[in-house]
Scaffold this motif. Structure first.
Motif, PDB file in Angstrom:
ATOM      1  N   CYS A   1       0.827  -1.202   0.000  1.00  0.00           N
ATOM      2  CA  CYS A   1       0.000   0.000   0.000  1.00  0.00           C
ATOM      3  C   CYS A   1       0.869   1.263   0.000  1.00  0.00           C
ATOM      4  O   CYS A   1       0.600   2.213  -0.728  1.00  0.00           O
ATOM      5  CB  CYS A   1      -0.928  -0.020   1.210  1.00  0.00           C
ATOM      6  SG  CYS A   1      -2.069   1.374   1.293  1.00  0.00           S
TER       7      CYS A   1
ATOM      8  N   ASP B   1       2.259   2.014  -3.410  1.00  0.00           N
ATOM      9  CA  ASP B   1       1.260   2.065  -4.472  1.00  0.00           C
ATOM     10  C   ASP B   1       0.715   3.485  -4.647  1.00  0.00           C
ATOM     11  O   ASP B   1       0.000   3.994  -3.793  1.00  0.00           O
ATOM     12  CB  ASP B   1       0.121   1.096  -4.114  1.00  0.00           C
ATOM     13  CG  ASP B   1      -0.857   0.884  -5.252  1.00  0.00           C
ATOM     14  OD1 ASP B   1      -0.884   1.713  -6.183  1.00  0.00           O
ATOM     15  OD2 ASP B   1      -1.600  -0.106  -5.192  1.00  0.00           O
TER      16      ASP B   1
ATOM     17  N   ASN C   1      -1.508   4.330  -6.614  1.00  0.00           N
ATOM     18  CA  ASN C   1      -2.900   4.211  -7.038  1.00  0.00           C
ATOM     19  C   ASN C   1      -3.757   3.594  -5.927  1.00  0.00           C
ATOM     20  O   ASN C   1      -4.810   3.026  -6.187  1.00  0.00           O
ATOM     21  CB  ASN C   1      -2.952   3.348  -8.308  1.00  0.00           C
ATOM     22  CG  ASN C   1      -4.155   3.632  -9.160  1.00  0.00           C
ATOM     23  OD1 ASN C   1      -4.734   4.703  -9.110  1.00  0.00           O
ATOM     24  ND2 ASN C   1      -4.555   2.657  -9.937  1.00  0.00           N
ATOM     25  N   ALA C   2      -3.281   3.686  -4.684  1.00  0.00           N
ATOM     26  CA  ALA C   2      -3.924   3.003  -3.550  1.00  0.00           C
ATOM     27  C   ALA C   2      -5.054   3.805  -2.928  1.00  0.00           C
ATOM     28  O   ALA C   2      -4.972   5.025  -2.806  1.00  0.00           O
ATOM     29  CB  ALA C   2      -2.887   2.693  -2.479  1.00  0.00           C
TER      30      ALA C   2
ATOM     31  N   LYS D   1      -8.486   1.935  -9.561  1.00  0.00           N
ATOM     32  CA  LYS D   1      -7.667   2.098  -8.350  1.00  0.00           C
ATOM     33  C   LYS D   1      -7.406   0.734  -7.710  1.00  0.00           C
ATOM     34  O   LYS D   1      -8.063  -0.257  -8.011  1.00  0.00           O
ATOM     35  CB  LYS D   1      -8.388   2.993  -7.340  1.00  0.00           C
ATOM     36  CG  LYS D   1      -8.628   4.405  -7.819  1.00  0.00           C
ATOM     37  CD  LYS D   1      -7.452   5.271  -7.529  1.00  0.00           C
ATOM     38  CE  LYS D   1      -7.748   6.719  -7.880  1.00  0.00           C
ATOM     39  NZ  LYS D   1      -6.542   7.509  -7.927  1.00  0.00           N
ATOM     40  N   ASN D   2      -6.446   0.707  -6.804  1.00  0.00           N
ATOM     41  CA  ASN D   2      -6.127  -0.502  -6.035  1.00  0.00           C
ATOM     42  C   ASN D   2      -6.657  -0.292  -4.626  1.00  0.00           C
ATOM     43  O   ASN D   2      -6.261   0.652  -3.948  1.00  0.00           O
ATOM     44  CB  ASN D   2      -4.617  -0.735  -6.004  1.00  0.00           C
ATOM     45  CG  ASN D   2      -4.052  -0.888  -7.406  1.00  0.00           C
ATOM     46  OD1 ASN D   2      -4.651  -1.527  -8.260  1.00  0.00           O
ATOM     47  ND2 ASN D   2      -2.908  -0.293  -7.655  1.00  0.00           N
ATOM     48  N   TYR D   3      -7.548  -1.180  -4.187  1.00  0.00           N
ATOM     49  CA  TYR D   3      -8.221  -1.019  -2.898  1.00  0.00           C
ATOM     50  C   TYR D   3      -7.615  -1.937  -1.844  1.00  0.00           C
ATOM     51  O   TYR D   3      -7.570  -3.153  -2.020  1.00  0.00           O
ATOM     52  CB  TYR D   3      -9.727  -1.254  -3.056  1.00  0.00           C
ATOM     53  CG  TYR D   3     -10.336  -0.155  -3.889  1.00  0.00           C
ATOM     54  CD1 TYR D   3     -10.735   1.040  -3.304  1.00  0.00           C
ATOM     55  CD2 TYR D   3     -10.442  -0.281  -5.268  1.00  0.00           C
ATOM     56  CE1 TYR D   3     -11.238   2.081  -4.074  1.00  0.00           C
ATOM     57  CE2 TYR D   3     -10.939   0.749  -6.044  1.00  0.00           C
ATOM     58  CZ  TYR D   3     -11.336   1.928  -5.439  1.00  0.00           C
ATOM     59  OH  TYR D   3     -11.824   2.955  -6.197  1.00  0.00           O
ATOM     60  N   TYR D   4      -7.177  -1.324  -0.756  1.00  0.00           N
ATOM     61  CA  TYR D   4      -6.609  -2.028   0.391  1.00  0.00           C
ATOM     62  C   TYR D   4      -7.689  -2.006   1.465  1.00  0.00           C
ATOM     63  O   TYR D   4      -7.978  -0.963   2.036  1.00  0.00           O
ATOM     64  CB  TYR D   4      -5.316  -1.348   0.842  1.00  0.00           C
ATOM     65  CG  TYR D   4      -4.242  -1.492  -0.205  1.00  0.00           C
ATOM     66  CD1 TYR D   4      -3.323  -2.531  -0.128  1.00  0.00           C
ATOM     67  CD2 TYR D   4      -4.178  -0.644  -1.304  1.00  0.00           C
ATOM     68  CE1 TYR D   4      -2.360  -2.703  -1.120  1.00  0.00           C
ATOM     69  CE2 TYR D   4      -3.220  -0.811  -2.297  1.00  0.00           C
ATOM     70  CZ  TYR D   4      -2.310  -1.843  -2.197  1.00  0.00           C
ATOM     71  OH  TYR D   4      -1.366  -2.028  -3.171  1.00  0.00           O
TER      72      TYR D   4
ATOM     73  N   CYS E   1     -13.944  -7.445  -0.616  1.00  0.00           N
ATOM     74  CA  CYS E   1     -13.043  -7.606  -1.760  1.00  0.00           C
ATOM     75  C   CYS E   1     -13.718  -8.401  -2.872  1.00  0.00           C
ATOM     76  O   CYS E   1     -13.626  -8.047  -4.046  1.00  0.00           O
ATOM     77  CB  CYS E   1     -11.747  -8.298  -1.336  1.00  0.00           C
ATOM     78  SG  CYS E   1     -10.641  -7.254  -0.374  1.00  0.00           S
TER      79      CYS E   1
ATOM     80  N   LYS F   1     -10.638  -4.480 -10.261  1.00  0.00           N
ATOM     81  CA  LYS F   1      -9.674  -5.557 -10.519  1.00  0.00           C
ATOM     82  C   LYS F   1      -8.820  -5.893  -9.303  1.00  0.00           C
ATOM     83  O   LYS F   1      -8.545  -7.050  -9.022  1.00  0.00           O
ATOM     84  CB  LYS F   1      -8.764  -5.179 -11.690  1.00  0.00           C
ATOM     85  CG  LYS F   1      -9.483  -5.065 -13.011  1.00  0.00           C
ATOM     86  CD  LYS F   1      -8.504  -4.588 -14.090  1.00  0.00           C
ATOM     87  CE  LYS F   1      -9.191  -4.249 -15.380  1.00  0.00           C
ATOM     88  NZ  LYS F   1      -9.956  -2.993 -15.346  1.00  0.00           N
ATOM     89  N   ASN F   2      -8.384  -4.866  -8.579  1.00  0.00           N
ATOM     90  CA  ASN F   2      -7.425  -5.077  -7.509  1.00  0.00           C
ATOM     91  C   ASN F   2      -7.992  -4.699  -6.141  1.00  0.00           C
ATOM     92  O   ASN F   2      -8.162  -3.517  -5.837  1.00  0.00           O
ATOM     93  CB  ASN F   2      -6.148  -4.275  -7.774  1.00  0.00           C
ATOM     94  CG  ASN F   2      -5.467  -4.722  -9.051  1.00  0.00           C
ATOM     95  OD1 ASN F   2      -5.325  -5.914  -9.298  1.00  0.00           O
ATOM     96  ND2 ASN F   2      -5.073  -3.780  -9.874  1.00  0.00           N
TER      97      ASN F   2
ATOM     98  N   TYR G   1      -7.334  -5.862  -2.064  1.00  0.00           N
ATOM     99  CA  TYR G   1      -6.430  -6.605  -1.178  1.00  0.00           C
ATOM    100  C   TYR G   1      -6.979  -6.620   0.247  1.00  0.00           C
ATOM    101  O   TYR G   1      -7.208  -5.575   0.839  1.00  0.00           O
ATOM    102  CB  TYR G   1      -5.036  -5.969  -1.198  1.00  0.00           C
ATOM    103  CG  TYR G   1      -4.484  -5.846  -2.590  1.00  0.00           C
ATOM    104  CD1 TYR G   1      -3.981  -6.955  -3.268  1.00  0.00           C
ATOM    105  CD2 TYR G   1      -4.487  -4.624  -3.259  1.00  0.00           C
ATOM    106  CE1 TYR G   1      -3.488  -6.853  -4.553  1.00  0.00           C
ATOM    107  CE2 TYR G   1      -4.002  -4.507  -4.550  1.00  0.00           C
ATOM    108  CZ  TYR G   1      -3.501  -5.625  -5.194  1.00  0.00           C
ATOM    109  OH  TYR G   1      -3.025  -5.520  -6.478  1.00  0.00           O
TER     110      TYR G   1
END
Length: 103
Positions: free
Chosen positions: A13, A16, A18-19, A60-63, A76, A85-86, A88
């Protein structure tokens, strides 16, 4: 969806650009403390969760985290099902979190 350990989740994270950190706990849980920068959407409020999730940027990338890792795992999978798509999942959730917490 990927289940990440505390170390994997925080390191990935942090690097990233894009997080987005997503807290899927209730308002009351969120008010007890949250990971800095987290956006909160309560997964227990199903219709509202889905509405707000669909408004998120799928690129975006989701944590994602919750109290112990169960709800965030479900979140998720839901995010993946609507085109994100992403996503976590933080294994162990915030109760095992060793990093910074805002109150």
């Amino acid at each position: 969806m990927a289940d990440l350990t505390q170390q994997q989740w925080s390191e990935q994270c942090e690097k990233d650009d894009n997080a987005v950190i997503l807290d899927v706990r209730t308002d009351a849980e969120f008010d007890e403390g949250y990971i800095p920068g987290a956006l909160q959407i309560d997964i227990f409020n199903g219709a509202e969760f889905l509405k707000r999730a669909k408004a998120l940027d799928p690129e975006k990338n989701y944590y994602v985290y919750c109290r112990s890792g169960g709800r965030s795992g479900q979140a998720c999978m839901l995010l993946n099902s609507i085109g994100v798509k992403n996503a976590y999942n933080l294994k162990g959730g915030i109760i095992e979190w060793k990093g910074e917490i805002n109150n």
